[in-house]
Design a protein around this motif. Structure first.
Motif, short mmCIF file in Angstrom:
data_model
loop_
_atom_site.label_atom_id
_atom_site.label_comp_id
_atom_site.label_asym_id
_atom_site.label_seq_id
_atom_site.Cartn_x
_atom_site.Cartn_y
_atom_site.Cartn_z
N HIS A 169 16.90 -47.64 -48.45
CA HIS A 169 16.39 -47.61 -49.89
C HIS A 169 16.43 -46.57 -50.64
O HIS A 169 16.52 -46.40 -52.16
CB HIS A 169 15.27 -48.52 -49.88
N ALA A 170 15.56 -45.51 -50.48
CA ALA A 170 15.32 -43.58 -50.55
C ALA A 170 16.85 -43.66 -50.95
O ALA A 170 16.54 -43.03 -52.46
CB ALA A 170 15.10 -43.06 -49.76
N GLY A 171 17.50 -43.47 -50.66
CA GLY A 171 18.85 -43.56 -51.36
C GLY A 171 19.59 -44.24 -52.19
O GLY A 171 19.90 -43.27 -53.27
N ARG A 205 17.78 -45.62 -54.42
CA ARG A 205 16.93 -45.20 -55.92
C ARG A 205 16.91 -43.61 -56.05
O ARG A 205 17.02 -43.05 -57.69
CB ARG A 205 15.38 -44.86 -54.91
N GLU A 206 17.07 -42.74 -55.26
CA GLU A 206 18.22 -41.49 -55.47
C GLU A 206 18.92 -41.13 -56.26
O GLU A 206 18.98 -40.45 -57.61
CB GLU A 206 17.95 -41.04 -54.03
N SER A 207 19.75 -42.47 -56.22
CA SER A 207 21.64 -42.29 -56.59
C SER A 207 21.26 -43.07 -58.10
O SER A 207 21.49 -42.53 -59.02
CB SER A 207 21.81 -43.13 -56.36
N GLU A 213 17.48 -43.12 -60.04
CA GLU A 213 17.35 -41.88 -60.78
C GLU A 213 18.10 -40.67 -61.16
O GLU A 213 18.11 -40.23 -62.27
CB GLU A 213 16.10 -41.28 -59.52
N GLY A 214 18.82 -40.30 -60.64
CA GLY A 214 19.68 -39.22 -60.02
C GLY A 214 20.54 -39.04 -61.61
O GLY A 214 20.69 -38.25 -62.73
N TRP A 215 21.42 -40.92 -61.98
CA TRP A 215 21.69 -41.58 -62.59
C TRP A 215 21.48 -41.81 -64.29
O TRP A 215 21.66 -40.50 -65.13
CB TRP A 215 22.72 -42.54 -62.63
N TYR A 235 25.08 -42.29 -50.22
CA TYR A 235 23.65 -42.63 -50.01
C TYR A 235 23.26 -44.05 -49.15
O TYR A 235 24.52 -45.00 -49.48
CB TYR A 235 22.44 -42.90 -51.69
N ARG A 272 28.63 -38.96 -53.73
CA ARG A 272 27.70 -39.52 -52.51
C ARG A 272 28.02 -40.19 -52.20
O ARG A 272 27.86 -41.69 -52.92
CB ARG A 272 26.31 -38.32 -53.60
N GLU A 329 18.82 -39.68 -65.09
CA GLU A 329 18.05 -38.40 -65.59
C GLU A 329 18.69 -38.34 -67.03
O GLU A 329 18.39 -37.61 -67.82
CB GLU A 329 18.04 -37.33 -64.52
#
Length: 130
Positions: free
Chosen positions: A49-51, A53-55, A57-59, A46, A44, A61
């Protein structure tokens, strides 16, 4: 570039997740574009800053343990190519994972504006222009 990654590279997974918001704020331009390797099935792009962080955290996890180290930094003019090595242990499988990654970065005013990851060195070097 090395100093940009210094805090993250030496942190374990839990510590990295704790300092992640601060690292993103310090290192990334608010308009950052974060592009995951197009070869990944779940790739994806992103933004902001929020994007980022999402990337991250997803990785992270899927791993019980995670770390990386910078092998080399190559100045390619408008871009910087960062060659890194990741080490991790899968959360579900317990399998050890090692991979070499190539990151093409574009900076603006000393902050990361565009991050593009690659698992293929030739593709990364072509994208970096070097």
């Amino acid at each position: 570039m090395r100093s940009l990654f210094a805090g993250a590279a030496t942190a374990d997974k839990r510590a990295l997740l704790e300092i992640l918001p601060q690292l993103i704020e310090q290192a990334c331009d608010p308009e950052i574009e974060w592009v995951e390797d197009p070869q990944r099935a779940d790739s994806r792009t992103y933004r902001g800053h929020a994007g980022v962080r999402e990337s991250f955290e997803g990785w992270l996890e899927g791993f019980d343990e995670y770390s990386f180290e910078i092998e080399d930094v190559v100045d390619c003019g408008d871009n910087v190519l960062v060659i890194s090595n990741e080490q991790a242990r899968g959360g579900a499988s317990g399998a050890a994972i090692r991979s070499r990654n190539y990151i093409v970065m574009t900076l603006r005013d000393g902050k990361l504006l565009r991050y593009r990851e690659f698992y293929d060195e030739l593709a990364a070097r072509e994208a970096a222009g070097g």
